[in-house]
Design an enzyme around this catalytic site. Structure first.
Site, PDB file in Angstrom:
ATOM      1  N   HIS A   1      10.593  14.946  66.965  1.00 17.59           N
ATOM      2  CA  HIS A   1      10.426  15.004  65.518  1.00 17.59           C
ATOM      3  C   HIS A   1       8.952  15.200  65.175  1.00 17.59           C
ATOM      4  CE1 HIS A   1      14.491  13.434  65.622  1.00 17.59           C
ATOM      5  NE2 HIS A   1      14.602  13.817  64.374  1.00 17.59           N
TER       6      HIS A   1
ATOM      7  N   LYS B   1      15.688   7.122  52.554  1.00 16.59           N
ATOM      8  CA  LYS B   1      15.483   8.143  51.519  1.00 16.59           C
ATOM      9  C   LYS B   1      16.612   8.109  50.491  1.00 16.59           C
ATOM     10  CE  LYS B   1      15.623  12.544  52.683  1.00 16.59           C
ATOM     11  NZ  LYS B   1      16.529  13.282  51.754  1.00 16.59           N
TER      12      LYS B   1
END
Length: 939
Positions: free
Chosen positions: A153, A596
């Site tokens: 990532h 999120k």
């Protein structure tokens, strides 16, 4: 560059040596700037530093105006030079801090101080005091699996060349500490100066976007740096501590037991197998990853075998050898008369030749140092380990055991851990992509014209029918779409990889966005197409080679997870299939997207609830079908993505959810900070073992039960109010998206060459489509760190409004409930690293005043409320009161991070106003690099 106060120089100050090192490295950097950039540039850097320190300390408008005036007057090249200066200082400060951690540990060991609470020794002592016996420990290790999983990532902004120079500087700091001879110290400082020059003249940024192959190579570099040497040390030290604290009573078996611990600690990788959202990961990149991993392992073994051969010059004329060793030597292709009386060397030369054959077969390359003669490759790593043990046993039997301890014993352990595969590669893909492939396969086979339009019950029925039909869906002469061929090729490569590299080479297949039972069944059907599913679902011989690992990510997914798994196992034949396939059910929990989606507190709470429900569910499955649950935690670097101290995070897991089995992701720059320094790497590996030991065995001895219902009810109420406040800002405030894209460097981060994966799932500006990593990374850059705290203050305030005396309950929760205590500690750390005055400066990048004021005021209100509520619960008005070393580190380094923020704002403003030349863009990217290095856990 920096100077230090007299207090920091005080010999009684435990951190004085740290500041001495920072001052030394800062002086070297300052000298370099004078020499290479000139006195005028050095003076600019110092002026920026002084103004930034004053603004950081006082927040005075006069200092702010002076700083703005200076920054706006800098030319583009001057701004870049200042950014480079402060970026390199952050890098050097990190090196000094890592070294200081190790130095303090050695000093405490010399004073025989109690071991640190996150050490293996401390964990074992705690277990012993709690009544745990040696037999329980051995049972734990027999069934344990601890696996950090390296992912690609994109938050690691530093290049490998820079990381290598940093490692060299770290080694020089160790040497500098080890001597008091003035001339030798001067020589070491000259060597340091050379490395600082190397750093200054080495390009920090990548000019070309990373490919998957680059990410694979970067990850593999940590094996030669850390893992190959430190894994054997971890096992050796652990065995010694166990033998010391839990003696077996059989003195003659203590030495032999050193390598008896099973390989419970193993590495995992996503790099090369994670296709979710990354179109550049294919069957070819998976093949490349497998070959490179095997090459890395085998070349290490070959180098060690060659070195051991140089050491074992034992002559049969002077010392005997075992019959097994003699036989091994006789099978060697080495016929040199010069070594005719050296059986150990002959045996090792033969082993080297066999490994060279494995290198050609599995990695497709020749040995750098050619072998003597030819030999059949090893059938597997166990055969290689068997030969190593033959050598070790012979040495022990003939009074030469010390020769085995330095290299041979660690090599045996390394080979047992890494095999010829090095690490397990996880496969990952989104459920909608599996559905698309099956839609095409089923339509071509004339079984269903449009699979996607079936309801869930119809999908399940059709998929079960496919699993009970021995015939494949693929038609031999059908021309399928390129995407379907690409997806199926990955499964085909997994089939061959397990046969070439062993079953541990690929074991887990993770389904992103697991939302229904059919998502899990689809993966079984796709395994069947590649020969990875054997028999039919209802047959007695059915089993699947790959674990079906659902990933539950959003708040809704986490809430639905227990029901999905219940319904999955209620299907006829599934429980028996899983039992025959190894009896393991791994479930991955996503920290990033849930954050999120619902904010920090709600994400953590829903993860906790899902874990409790799943653990209860699998207790019954374990009893009825011998199926065990293993949770895989998808943690990132920032607190908003599940980051924070691993030790506390594992101990904060609900009772009964660890059970000796845990996997967790290591991502981005966190990999470098944890494992870039080999000794720091060992400490982090030990931390995972220590926490897993305690989380598994302590509840059995201390009868730790679930938290009181009052705690759970309070957390539920906090979550509801916190999520409402979070979503009101992020998803229900119309102006928020515009504010986010203007007041953070999200657009500039998307252009950084830090990963092969796109920053957004779709070509939109919607927050829902943005990947969680650039989301968190952006908020960290502008010093808001919104994902790590927003909504908590409102949650607590709403709870107290409903329960006026509720603060006493929250204080009890903070003292008695590890989950809540860890959550508060992480918020405390995030607030300490954030800075709303700097954030306000980023807000000025928002062109629309109404948008700017509306969102900024919401951020400031929640910030103030969260700070007040945290203080009310913990009683600590100052951040990091319980971690003075980190607090002092932050206070010392932040005046040198702030200038990077101010310069980043200035250059972003210029860039967005039309100054779009390459040097301006490069300056922005350099500032992103420097801020990330200074904050350390931004990804």
């Amino acid at each position: 560059m920096p100077t230090r106060t007299s207090a920091a120089r005080n010999a009684s100050d435990p951190d004085a040596a740290l500041f001495d090192d920072i001052r030394l490295l800062g002086r070297l950097l300052g000298d370099l700037i004078r020499e290479q950039e000139g006195q005028a540039m050095f003076d600019i850097v110092e002026t920026v530093r002084q103004l930034s320190v004053k603004f950081h300390r006082d927040g005075d408008a006069k200092d702010r105006r002076a700083l703005d005036k200076l920054l706006s007057s800098l030319t583009r090249d001057q701004a870049v030079s200042v950014i480079r200066a402060f970026s390199y200082f952050s890098i050097l400060a990190n090196i000094a801090e890592d070294h200081h951690v190790l130095r303090r540990a050695e000093q405490e060991a010399e004073r025989h101080a109690p071991p640190q609470r996150d050490s293996v020794r401390a964990a074992l002592e705690t277990l012993k005091d709690s009544g745990v016996e040696r037999q329980q420990l051995m049972q734990f290790f027999d069934q344990a699996l601890i696996s950090p999983v390296l992912t690609a990532h994109p938050t690691e902004v530093q290049r490998k060349s820079v990381l290598d120079a940093e490692r060299a500087l770290a080694e020089l700091l160790v040497a500098h500490d080890a001597t008091r001879l003035p001339q030798k110290r001067a020589d070491i400082e000259d060597a340091m100066r050379a490395r600082v020059v190397q750093l200054w003249q080495t390009r920090l940024l990548r000019y070309v976007k990373l490919r998957v192959s680059d990410e694979i190579k970067n990850a593999l570099s940590f094996y030669s740096t850390t893992f190959f040497r430190q894994f054997p040390r971890l096992y050796r030290d652990l065995q010694r501590d166990i033998d010391a604290l839990f003696p077996s009573g059989k003195k003659d078996t203590v030495d032999a037991a050193r390598t008896d611990l099973p390989a419970f600690f193993r590495m995992g990788h996503w790099i090369g197998g994670d296709r979710d959202g990354n179109p550049f990961v294919t069957a070819d990149t998976l093949s490349y990853a497998l070959r490179m991993q095997s090459r890395t392992a085998i070349e290490f073994y070959m180098a060690e075998v060659h070195a051991i051969g140089g050491e074992l010059s034992i002559s049969a004329l002077l010392a005997s050898a075992s019959p097994e060793l003699i036989a091994l030597a006789e099978h060697s292709p080495d016929l040199s008369e010069h070594r005719s009386d050296e059986p150990y060397r002959r045996a090792l030369i033969g082993m080297y030749a066999r490994l060279a054959g494995n290198l050609r077969k599995l990695a497709g390359v020749q040995a750098t140092l050619p072998e003597v003669g030819s030999a059949e490759p090893y059938a597997n790593a166990d055969e290689f380990i068997g030969d190593l043990r033959t050598i070790r046993d012979s040495l022990r039997q003939h009074h030469a055991e010390p020769l085995a301890r330095a290299r041979l014993d660690p090599l045996i352990r390394a080979a047992g851990v890494f095999g010829f595969r090095l690490a397990t590669i996880d496969l990952r893909q989104s459920s909608d992509q599996h559905e698309a492939v099956l839609r095409e396969l089923l339509a071509a086979a004339d079984l269903c014209p449009d699979y996607s339009h079936l309801d869930e019950a119809a999908k399940q029925a059709l998929l079960i029918r496919c699993l009970n039909d021995p015939r494949p869906l693929r038609l031999p002469h059908q021309v399928y779409s390129e995407w379907t061929r690409s997806e199926l090729a990955v499964f085909d490569r997994a089939y061959s990889a397990r046969r070439d590299f062993g079953p541990r080479a690929i074991r887990q297949y993770i389904i992103s966005h697991s939302e229904t039972v059919s998502d899990l069944l689809e993966l079984l059907v796709l395994q069947k197409e590649a020969g990875l599913f054997h028999g039919t679902l209802n047959s007695a011989e059915s089993h699947a080679e790959l674990l079906v690992v659902p990933l539950f990510e959003t708040i809704e997914d986490l809430r639905n997870a227990p029901a999905i798994m219940r319904d999955f196992y209620a299907l006829p034949g599934i429980a028996a299939l899983v039992r025959r396939s190894g009896g393991e059910q791994e479930i991955m929990l996503g920290y990033s997207d849930s954050n999120k989606d619902g904010g920090f507190f709600t994400s953590n709470w829903e993860l906790y609830c899902a874990e409790v429900a799943l653990a209860e569910q699998f207790e019954q499955l374990k009893t009825e079908h011998c199926i065990t649950l293993r949770l895989f935690h998808g943690r990132g670097g920032t607190v908003g993505r599940g980051g924070g101290p691993s030790f506390d995070a594992i101990l904060a897991q609900p009772p009964g959810t660890v059970n000796g089995q845990i996997r967790l992701t290591e991502q981005g720059e966190v990999i470098t900070s944890k494992y870039g320094n080999p000794d720091i790497g060992l400490r982090n590996l030990e931390t995972l073992v220590a926490a897993t030991l305690q989380a598994t065995l302590l509840p059995q001895t201390k009868a730790v039960s679930a938290p009181p219902q009052k705690f759970l009810d309070a957390a539920r109420a906090l979550s509801q109010a916190s999520m409402a406040a979070y979503r009101k800002l992020v998803y229900d405030t119309e102006e928020f998206t515009d504010y986010f894209y203007a007041a953070t460097p999200i657009s500039e981060i998307a252009e950084l060459n830090i990963g092969s994966r796109p920053s957004s799932r779709k070509a939109t500006r919607a927050i829902a489509d943005l990947r969680a990593i650039p989301w968190g990374f952006s908020w960290g850059q502008c010093r808001v760190a919104l994902p790590g705290w927003y909504g908590f203050g409102s949650g607590v305030q709403a709870f107290l409004d409903a329960q006026p005396d509720g603060h006493k309950l929250l204080q009890r929760m903070a003292k008695q409930w590890p989950f809540f205590a860890t959550l508060l500690s992480n918020i405390d750390m995030v607030l300490a690293k954030a800075d709303m005055r700097v954030a306000q400066r980023y807000a000025e990048l928002v062109p629309d005043a109404k948008t700017r004021q509306k969102v900024l005021k919401a951020l400031q209100r929640e910030w103030q409320l969260t700070t007040e509520m945290l203080t009310a619960i913990t009683g600590n008005a100052e951040r990091l009161s319980d971690n003075p070393t980190l607090r002092r580190s932050i206070h010392a380094r932040f005046p040198y991070i702030d200038p990077l923020n101010h310069l980043q704002i200035e250059l972003i403003y210029r860039f967005r106003e039309g100054q779009t030349d390459e040097r301006t863009k490069r300056g922005i990217h350099l500032s992103i690099n420097g801020i990330a290095a200074g904050l350390r856990n931004t990804g």
